[in-house]
Write a protein that holds these residues in place. Structure first.
Motif, PDB file in Angstrom:
ATOM      1  N   ARG A  19     -29.983  24.049 -22.381  1.00  0.00           N
ATOM      2  CA  ARG A  19     -28.728  23.656 -23.014  1.00  0.00           C
ATOM      3  C   ARG A  19     -28.637  24.138 -24.461  1.00  0.00           C
ATOM      4  NH1 ARG A  19     -29.288  19.185 -19.434  1.00  0.00           N
ATOM      5  NH2 ARG A  19     -30.438  17.896 -20.912  1.00  0.00           N
ATOM      6  N   LYS A  20     -29.763  24.566 -25.022  1.00  0.00           N
ATOM      7  CA  LYS A  20     -29.787  25.092 -26.387  1.00  0.00           C
ATOM      8  C   LYS A  20     -29.648  26.611 -26.428  1.00  0.00           C
ATOM      9  CE  LYS A  20     -32.694  21.317 -27.880  1.00  0.00           C
ATOM     10  NZ  LYS A  20     -33.961  20.900 -28.468  1.00  0.00           N
ATOM     11  N   ILE A  21     -29.621  27.231 -25.262  1.00  0.00           N
ATOM     12  CA  ILE A  21     -29.562  28.687 -25.165  1.00  0.00           C
ATOM     13  C   ILE A  21     -28.182  29.089 -24.655  1.00  0.00           C
ATOM     14  CG2 ILE A  21     -30.515  30.720 -24.006  1.00  0.00           C
ATOM     15  CD1 ILE A  21     -33.168  29.137 -23.777  1.00  0.00           C
ATOM     16  N   TRP A  22     -27.540  29.988 -25.361  1.00  0.00           N
ATOM     17  CA  TRP A  22     -26.225  30.502 -24.968  1.00  0.00           C
ATOM     18  C   TRP A  22     -26.384  31.980 -24.659  1.00  0.00           C
ATOM     19  CZ3 TRP A  22     -21.789  27.405 -25.007  1.00  0.00           C
ATOM     20  CH2 TRP A  22     -21.971  26.122 -25.531  1.00  0.00           C
ATOM     21  N   MET A  23     -25.714  32.438 -23.607  1.00  0.00           N
ATOM     22  CA  MET A  23     -25.816  33.840 -23.221  1.00  0.00           C
ATOM     23  C   MET A  23     -24.451  34.497 -23.233  1.00  0.00           C
ATOM     24  SD  MET A  23     -28.454  33.677 -20.059  1.00  0.00           S
ATOM     25  CE  MET A  23     -29.725  34.844 -20.437  1.00  0.00           C
ATOM     26  N   GLY A  27     -19.082  40.231 -19.555  1.00  0.00           N
ATOM     27  CA  GLY A  27     -17.855  39.468 -19.339  1.00  0.00           C
ATOM     28  C   GLY A  27     -17.577  38.453 -20.429  1.00  0.00           C
ATOM     29  N   GLY A  28     -18.505  38.300 -21.366  1.00  0.00           N
ATOM     30  CA  GLY A  28     -18.336  37.344 -22.460  1.00  0.00           C
ATOM     31  C   GLY A  28     -19.351  36.220 -22.383  1.00  0.00           C
ATOM     32  N   LEU A  29     -19.007  35.089 -23.005  1.00  0.00           N
ATOM     33  CA  LEU A  29     -19.887  33.929 -23.026  1.00  0.00           C
ATOM     34  C   LEU A  29     -20.042  33.379 -21.613  1.00  0.00           C
ATOM     35  CD1 LEU A  29     -21.403  32.051 -25.045  1.00  0.00           C
ATOM     36  CD2 LEU A  29     -19.332  30.650 -25.106  1.00  0.00           C
ATOM     37  N   LEU A  46     -26.658  31.176 -14.020  1.00  0.00           N
ATOM     38  CA  LEU A  46     -26.048  29.859 -13.788  1.00  0.00           C
ATOM     39  C   LEU A  46     -26.711  28.709 -14.554  1.00  0.00           C
ATOM     40  CD1 LEU A  46     -25.079  30.049 -10.018  1.00  0.00           C
ATOM     41  CD2 LEU A  46     -23.627  30.363 -12.024  1.00  0.00           C
ATOM     42  N   PRO A  47     -28.045  28.670 -14.678  1.00  0.00           N
ATOM     43  CA  PRO A  47     -28.636  27.559 -15.444  1.00  0.00           C
ATOM     44  C   PRO A  47     -28.230  27.554 -16.920  1.00  0.00           C
ATOM     45  CG  PRO A  47     -30.300  28.622 -14.090  1.00  0.00           C
ATOM     46  CD  PRO A  47     -29.075  29.482 -14.031  1.00  0.00           C
ATOM     47  N   TYR A  48     -27.693  28.668 -17.409  1.00  0.00           N
ATOM     48  CA  TYR A  48     -27.297  28.789 -18.813  1.00  0.00           C
ATOM     49  C   TYR A  48     -25.781  28.711 -19.001  1.00  0.00           C
ATOM     50  CZ  TYR A  48     -32.101  30.275 -19.097  1.00  0.00           C
ATOM     51  OH  TYR A  48     -33.460  30.305 -18.993  1.00  0.00           O
ATOM     52  N   GLU A  61     -16.761  36.701 -30.922  1.00  0.00           N
ATOM     53  CA  GLU A  61     -16.083  35.447 -30.565  1.00  0.00           C
ATOM     54  C   GLU A  61     -17.099  34.359 -30.207  1.00  0.00           C
ATOM     55  OE1 GLU A  61     -11.935  37.260 -28.687  1.00  0.00           O
ATOM     56  OE2 GLU A  61     -13.537  36.616 -27.350  1.00  0.00           O
ATOM     57  N   ALA A  62     -18.125  34.743 -29.464  1.00  0.00           N
ATOM     58  CA  ALA A  62     -19.151  33.776 -29.062  1.00  0.00           C
ATOM     59  C   ALA A  62     -19.911  33.245 -30.270  1.00  0.00           C
ATOM     60  CB  ALA A  62     -20.117  34.412 -28.062  1.00  0.00           C
ATOM     61  N   VAL A  63     -20.241  34.112 -31.206  1.00  0.00           N
ATOM     62  CA  VAL A  63     -20.960  33.681 -32.411  1.00  0.00           C
ATOM     63  C   VAL A  63     -20.092  32.731 -33.225  1.00  0.00           C
ATOM     64  CG1 VAL A  63     -21.900  34.478 -34.629  1.00  0.00           C
ATOM     65  CG2 VAL A  63     -22.504  35.661 -32.515  1.00  0.00           C
TER      66      VAL A  63
END
Length: 103
Positions: A19-23, A27-29, A46-48, A61-63
């Motif tokens: 839950r602390k890791i973003w990918m 296709g984006g976030l 999927l787990p991320y 945008e994600a940052v």
């Protein structure tokens, strides 16, 4: 491996560490909404996939949305994340981040 390391260092579970890791991919976030809409999202992502995250189509945008502590860039080919991708149209958008290239 990163989630396992975070879990071990913070004495938490692997799902809590994920839950602390973003990918971000092509296709984006990676979000639950995308996972529900796209049949092609790879199973290992999927787990991320986070619930309630905004739709972000670019790294910049994600940052802006996630405000990460660190960025780890992994790319399949040399044009995946070009130098300056975090600069934004005004130039110094994310001045606090240092872009080091492994090239």
């Amino acid at each position: 491996m990163i989630a396992e390391y975070i879990a071990r260092e913070t004495r938490s579970t692997i799902p809590e560490a994920r839950r602390k890791i973003w990918m971000v991919d092509t296709g984006g976030l990676v979000t639950r909404l995308r996972a529900e809409k796209e049949d092609t999202l790879a199973l290992h992502k999927l787990p991320y996939a986070h619930d309630g995250a905004p739709e972000c189509f670019t790294v910049l945008e994600a940052v802006r949305a996630v405000k990460p502590t660190a960025l780890i860039g992994v790319r399949r080919h040399k044009h995946s994340l070009r130098k300056g991708a975090l600069a934004g149209p005004e130039g110094g958008e994310l001045a606090g981040y240092r872009e080091d290239s492994a090239e």
